[in-house]
Design an enzyme around this catalytic site. Sequence first.
Site, short mmCIF file in Angstrom:
data_model
loop_
_atom_site.label_atom_id
_atom_site.label_comp_id
_atom_site.label_asym_id
_atom_site.label_seq_id
_atom_site.Cartn_x
_atom_site.Cartn_y
_atom_site.Cartn_z
N CYS A 113 0.86 -1.20 0.00
CA CYS A 113 0.00 0.00 0.00
C CYS A 113 0.89 1.25 0.00
O CYS A 113 1.50 1.57 1.02
CB CYS A 113 -0.90 -0.04 1.23
SG CYS A 113 -1.72 1.51 1.64
N CYS A 160 0.14 3.85 2.61
CA CYS A 160 0.56 3.35 3.93
C CYS A 160 2.04 3.59 4.14
O CYS A 160 2.47 4.05 5.21
CB CYS A 160 0.30 1.84 4.06
SG CYS A 160 -1.41 1.35 3.93
#
Length: 109
Positions: A29, A32
């Site tokens: 991600c 993230c």
Amino acid sequence: MIELSKENFDAEVLEAEGLVFVDFWSPKCEPCMALMPEVIAFAEKNAGRAKFCKLDTAGNRRLAIAQKVMGLPTLVFYKGGEKVFSFDKEAIEEGGMAAVEAKLEELLA
């Protein structure tokens, strides 16, 4: 930050005393990974005020789904074994870590 897994999630989060912050993330991600340094700095700055944890959802999908985490990144505050507030990707993009910091102050008040 405490690394969470299905083996220690209940003990570290749901059975913990006080406020617990959990960063649900994944190495695949990109948002993230971009947010990670800010989350770590936030945890270091507020150490001792709450418990700070992170859960790699790549290896713990069922646990993330059980916690109703449907998108990443997701930042969640727990208290008394209950989810008390959650920031999804849109909320994080909108308010940044300043909003997370403000929520921490509110929950500790």
